[in-house]
Motif scaffolding. Structure first.
Motif, PDB file in Angstrom:
ATOM      1  N   LYS A 142       0.819  -1.092  -0.128  1.00 51.07           N
ATOM      2  CA  LYS A 142      -0.130   0.078   0.060  1.00 51.07           C
ATOM      3  C   LYS A 142       0.938   1.267   0.153  1.00 51.07           C
ATOM      4  CE  LYS A 142      -3.963  -2.286   2.390  1.00 51.07           C
ATOM      5  NZ  LYS A 142      -4.638  -2.109   3.581  1.00 51.07           N
ATOM      6  N   VAL A 143       0.618   2.194  -0.934  1.00 51.47           N
ATOM      7  CA  VAL A 143       1.434   3.453  -1.273  1.00 51.47           C
ATOM      8  C   VAL A 143       1.011   4.492  -1.236  1.00 51.47           C
ATOM      9  CG1 VAL A 143       3.308   4.210  -2.750  1.00 51.47           C
ATOM     10  CG2 VAL A 143       3.309   1.679  -2.293  1.00 51.47           C
ATOM     11  N   SER A 144       1.413   5.548  -0.653  1.00 52.62           N
ATOM     12  CA  SER A 144       0.587   6.723  -0.904  1.00 52.62           C
ATOM     13  C   SER A 144       1.727   7.956  -1.245  1.00 52.62           C
ATOM     14  CB  SER A 144      -0.137   7.107   0.492  1.00 52.62           C
ATOM     15  OG  SER A 144      -0.418   8.575   0.500  1.00 52.62           O
ATOM     16  N   VAL A 145       1.326   8.763  -2.085  1.00 56.45           N
ATOM     17  CA  VAL A 145       2.458   9.783  -2.557  1.00 56.45           C
ATOM     18  C   VAL A 145       1.715  11.151  -2.594  1.00 56.45           C
ATOM     19  CG1 VAL A 145       3.745  10.685  -4.699  1.00 56.45           C
ATOM     20  CG2 VAL A 145       3.347   8.306  -4.400  1.00 56.45           C
ATOM     21  N   GLU A 146       2.405  11.840  -1.501  1.00 56.15           N
ATOM     22  CA  GLU A 146       1.597  13.303  -1.464  1.00 56.15           C
ATOM     23  C   GLU A 146       2.640  14.299  -1.754  1.00 56.15           C
ATOM     24  OE1 GLU A 146      -1.462  13.408  -0.213  1.00 56.15           O
ATOM     25  OE2 GLU A 146      -2.082  11.543   0.282  1.00 56.15           O
ATOM     26  N   LYS A 147       2.278  15.416  -1.258  1.00 50.48           N
ATOM     27  CA  LYS A 147       3.210  16.678  -1.704  1.00 50.48           C
ATOM     28  C   LYS A 147       4.479  16.777  -1.228  1.00 50.48           C
ATOM     29  CE  LYS A 147       3.486  21.434  -2.115  1.00 50.48           C
ATOM     30  NZ  LYS A 147       2.691  22.853  -1.953  1.00 50.48           N
ATOM     31  N   ASN A 148       4.654  16.397   0.159  1.00 46.56           N
ATOM     32  CA  ASN A 148       6.079  16.222   0.778  1.00 46.56           C
ATOM     33  C   ASN A 148       6.256  15.028   1.453  1.00 46.56           C
ATOM     34  OD1 ASN A 148       6.371  19.072   0.435  1.00 46.56           O
ATOM     35  ND2 ASN A 148       4.860  19.284   1.898  1.00 46.56           N
ATOM     36  N   THR A 149       5.246  13.745   1.350  1.00 52.20           N
ATOM     37  CA  THR A 149       5.740  12.778   2.143  1.00 52.20           C
ATOM     38  C   THR A 149       5.415  11.453   0.850  1.00 52.20           C
ATOM     39  OG1 THR A 149       5.099  13.844   4.121  1.00 52.20           O
ATOM     40  CG2 THR A 149       5.285  11.350   3.992  1.00 52.20           C
ATOM     41  N   VAL A 150       5.876  10.327   1.151  1.00 46.71           N
ATOM     42  CA  VAL A 150       5.634   9.235   0.354  1.00 46.71           C
ATOM     43  C   VAL A 150       5.727   8.097   1.557  1.00 46.71           C
ATOM     44  CG1 VAL A 150       6.242   7.254  -1.029  1.00 46.71           C
ATOM     45  CG2 VAL A 150       6.670   9.775  -1.770  1.00 46.71           C
ATOM     46  N   THR A 151       4.391   7.225   1.797  1.00 49.10           N
ATOM     47  CA  THR A 151       4.507   6.148   2.648  1.00 49.10           C
ATOM     48  C   THR A 151       4.429   4.914   1.939  1.00 49.10           C
ATOM     49  OG1 THR A 151       1.897   6.631   2.983  1.00 49.10           O
ATOM     50  CG2 THR A 151       3.548   7.772   4.302  1.00 49.10           C
ATOM     51  N   GLY A 152       4.736   3.755   2.469  1.00 48.59           N
ATOM     52  CA  GLY A 152       4.617   2.576   2.161  1.00 48.59           C
ATOM     53  C   GLY A 152       4.405   1.413   3.225  1.00 48.59           C
ATOM     54  N   GLU A 153       3.529   0.449   2.850  1.00 52.44           N
ATOM     55  CA  GLU A 153       3.467  -0.534   3.975  1.00 52.44           C
ATOM     56  C   GLU A 153       3.318  -1.964   3.170  1.00 52.44           C
ATOM     57  OE1 GLU A 153       0.355  -0.161   6.553  1.00 52.44           O
ATOM     58  OE2 GLU A 153       0.988   2.004   7.496  1.00 52.44           O
ATOM     59  N   ALA A 154       3.898  -2.802   3.584  1.00 46.94           N
ATOM     60  CA  ALA A 154       3.930  -4.102   3.007  1.00 46.94           C
ATOM     61  C   ALA A 154       4.464  -5.403   3.990  1.00 46.94           C
ATOM     62  CB  ALA A 154       4.944  -4.191   1.668  1.00 46.94           C
ATOM     63  N   LEU A 155       3.744  -6.548   3.793  1.00 44.83           N
ATOM     64  CA  LEU A 155       4.209  -7.715   4.334  1.00 44.83           C
ATOM     65  C   LEU A 155       5.024  -8.412   3.087  1.00 44.83           C
ATOM     66  CD1 LEU A 155       4.267  -9.625   6.529  1.00 44.83           C
ATOM     67  CD2 LEU A 155       2.046 -10.710   5.752  1.00 44.83           C
ATOM     68  N   VAL A 156       6.297  -8.684   3.335  1.00 48.09           N
ATOM     69  CA  VAL A 156       7.252  -9.308   2.426  1.00 48.09           C
ATOM     70  C   VAL A 156       7.388 -10.698   2.946  1.00 48.09           C
ATOM     71  CG1 VAL A 156       9.325  -9.107   0.794  1.00 48.09           C
ATOM     72  CG2 VAL A 156       8.106  -7.038   1.846  1.00 48.09           C
ATOM     73  N   LYS A 157       7.203 -11.793   2.116  1.00 49.56           N
ATOM     74  CA  LYS A 157       7.634 -13.167   2.383  1.00 49.56           C
ATOM     75  C   LYS A 157       8.726 -13.682   1.689  1.00 49.56           C
ATOM     76  CE  LYS A 157       2.863 -14.348   3.751  1.00 49.56           C
ATOM     77  NZ  LYS A 157       1.504 -15.192   3.666  1.00 49.56           N
ATOM     78  N   ILE A 158       9.824 -14.213   2.068  1.00 50.76           N
ATOM     79  CA  ILE A 158      11.185 -14.423   1.667  1.00 50.76           C
ATOM     80  C   ILE A 158      11.444 -15.937   1.961  1.00 50.76           C
ATOM     81  CG2 ILE A 158      13.509 -13.640   1.602  1.00 50.76           C
ATOM     82  CD1 ILE A 158      12.535 -10.792   2.375  1.00 50.76           C
ATOM     83  N   ASP A 159      11.761 -16.339   1.042  1.00 54.03           N
ATOM     84  CA  ASP A 159      12.359 -17.806   0.918  1.00 54.03           C
ATOM     85  C   ASP A 159      13.898 -17.460   1.123  1.00 54.03           C
ATOM     86  OD1 ASP A 159      13.257 -20.221   0.823  1.00 54.03           O
ATOM     87  OD2 ASP A 159      12.331 -20.760  -1.134  1.00 54.03           O
ATOM     88  N   ARG A 160      14.395 -17.652   2.455  1.00 54.27           N
ATOM     89  CA  ARG A 160      15.729 -17.364   2.854  1.00 54.27           C
ATOM     90  C   ARG A 160      16.764 -18.318   2.059  1.00 54.27           C
ATOM     91  NH1 ARG A 160      17.432 -21.008   7.157  1.00 54.27           N
ATOM     92  NH2 ARG A 160      15.736 -22.314   7.577  1.00 54.27           N
ATOM     93  N   THR A 161      16.364 -19.386   1.511  1.00 56.57           N
ATOM     94  CA  THR A 161      17.308 -20.550   0.903  1.00 56.57           C
ATOM     95  C   THR A 161      17.915 -19.889  -0.316  1.00 56.57           C
ATOM     96  OG1 THR A 161      15.614 -21.931  -0.069  1.00 56.57           O
ATOM     97  CG2 THR A 161      16.299 -22.255   2.014  1.00 56.57           C
ATOM     98  N   LYS A 162      17.160 -19.006  -0.996  1.00 56.93           N
ATOM     99  CA  LYS A 162      17.559 -18.410  -2.479  1.00 56.93           C
ATOM    100  C   LYS A 162      18.626 -17.480  -2.070  1.00 56.93           C
ATOM    101  CE  LYS A 162      13.096 -18.533  -4.702  1.00 56.93           C
ATOM    102  NZ  LYS A 162      11.948 -17.614  -5.200  1.00 56.93           N
ATOM    103  N   TRP A 163      18.877 -17.280  -0.578  1.00 59.34           N
ATOM    104  CA  TRP A 163      20.070 -16.161  -0.422  1.00 59.34           C
ATOM    105  C   TRP A 163      21.130 -17.033   0.200  1.00 59.34           C
ATOM    106  CZ3 TRP A 163      15.583 -14.414  -1.001  1.00 59.34           C
ATOM    107  CH2 TRP A 163      15.169 -13.263  -1.408  1.00 59.34           C
ATOM    108  N   GLY A 164      21.045 -18.598   0.313  1.00 54.33           N
ATOM    109  CA  GLY A 164      22.052 -19.396   0.783  1.00 54.33           C
ATOM    110  C   GLY A 164      21.869 -19.602   2.299  1.00 54.33           C
ATOM    111  N   LEU A 165      20.605 -19.083   2.751  1.00 51.13           N
ATOM    112  CA  LEU A 165      20.427 -19.122   4.271  1.00 51.13           C
ATOM    113  C   LEU A 165      19.870 -20.505   4.696  1.00 51.13           C
ATOM    114  CD1 LEU A 165      19.162 -15.505   5.076  1.00 51.13           C
ATOM    115  CD2 LEU A 165      21.348 -16.596   5.437  1.00 51.13           C
ATOM    116  N   LYS A 166      20.378 -21.658   4.841  1.00 48.45           N
ATOM    117  CA  LYS A 166      19.995 -23.033   4.753  1.00 48.45           C
ATOM    118  C   LYS A 166      19.998 -23.610   6.203  1.00 48.45           C
ATOM    119  CE  LYS A 166      21.612 -23.705  -0.204  1.00 48.45           C
ATOM    120  NZ  LYS A 166      22.315 -24.549  -0.763  1.00 48.45           N
ATOM    121  N   TYR A 167      20.438 -22.788   7.071  1.00 47.97           N
ATOM    122  CA  TYR A 167      20.476 -23.314   8.672  1.00 47.97           C
ATOM    123  C   TYR A 167      19.238 -23.959   8.957  1.00 47.97           C
ATOM    124  CZ  TYR A 167      21.500 -23.719  13.513  1.00 47.97           C
ATOM    125  OH  TYR A 167      21.538 -24.239  14.738  1.00 47.97           O
ATOM    126  N   GLY A 168      18.934 -24.772   9.505  1.00 47.23           N
ATOM    127  CA  GLY A 168      17.666 -25.567  10.102  1.00 47.23           C
ATOM    128  C   GLY A 168      16.633 -25.883   8.861  1.00 47.23           C
TER     129      GLY A 168
END
Length: 196
Positions: A142-168
């Motif tokens: 969700k992104v809002s662009v105003e005259k002096n402010t930009v706001t953004g909110e997001a829930l990001v789901k990341i598969d850590r193994t794609k970055w080599g984070l395989k522990y556990g």
């Protein structure tokens, strides 16, 4: 000669009026929260500090941007025992996970913002760099662009193994069982504010 000078001034003024605006990330007002869970359902959560970043807006549309996260600031919020909390944060910071001594920052570079099928949302596309590895990611926001402010909110789901984070990871270490298995996917909840 005077006509040439006036033409140049008019052109310069026109160019300036259509120039893209750059908004700087407010690092104190912006937050990144993380959450990781195990196969058994238990989870841990905490925060990561925002170090820097900016967003470029052209004619009311976000055209590019970046956010730098300070991985050395990673904290845990759910473990109340001070010693265990310190141990957990230390583990997240070492070579098994984010190796913050060698890779003190993680960066998201925004490439495009596309319309979403869901009302009030957009689809953000970009590259996430962690522990020296860059991978493309895409997520609703969700992104809002105003005259002096930009706001953004997001829930990001990341598969850590794609970055080599395989522990556990049960997908890579078949001998693991029960609460020794950490889910490959973890979440980042972004609440970002950028100002002129």
């Amino acid at each position: 000669m005077m006509k040439l000078v006036l033409s140049a001034l008019v052109f310069a003024a026109a160019s300036t009026s259509f120039a893209a605006d750059v908004y700087k990330i407010d690092t104190k007002a912006s937050t990144v929260a993380w959450k990781g869970s195990k196969k058994t359902g238990s989870s841990h959560d905490g925060a990561i500090g925002v170090k820097a970043g900016e967003v470029t807006v052209d004619k009311g549309q976000i055209t590019k941007g970046n956010v730098v996260m300070d991985m050395a600031t990673i904290t845990n919020a759910d473990v109340k025992d001070a010693e265990y909390n310190k141990k957990l944060v230390g583990h997240l910071s070492n070579e098994d996970f984010f190796n913050v001594t060698k890779f003190p920052t993680a960066t998201f570079a925004l490439k495009t913002v596309k319309p979403s099928v869901k009302k009030g949302e957009v689809t953000v596309v970009g590259d996430l760099t962690m522990i020296g590895v860059t991978q493309p990611i895409e997520f609703p926001a969700k992104v809002s662009v105003e005259k002096n402010t930009v706001t953004g909110e997001a829930l990001v789901k990341i598969d850590r193994t794609k970055w080599g984070l395989k522990y556990g990871s049960g997908n890579f270490f078949k001998e693991l069982a029960g609460d020794k298995i950490i889910n490959d996917e973890f979440e980042l909840t972004l609440k970002l504010i950028a100002k002129k």
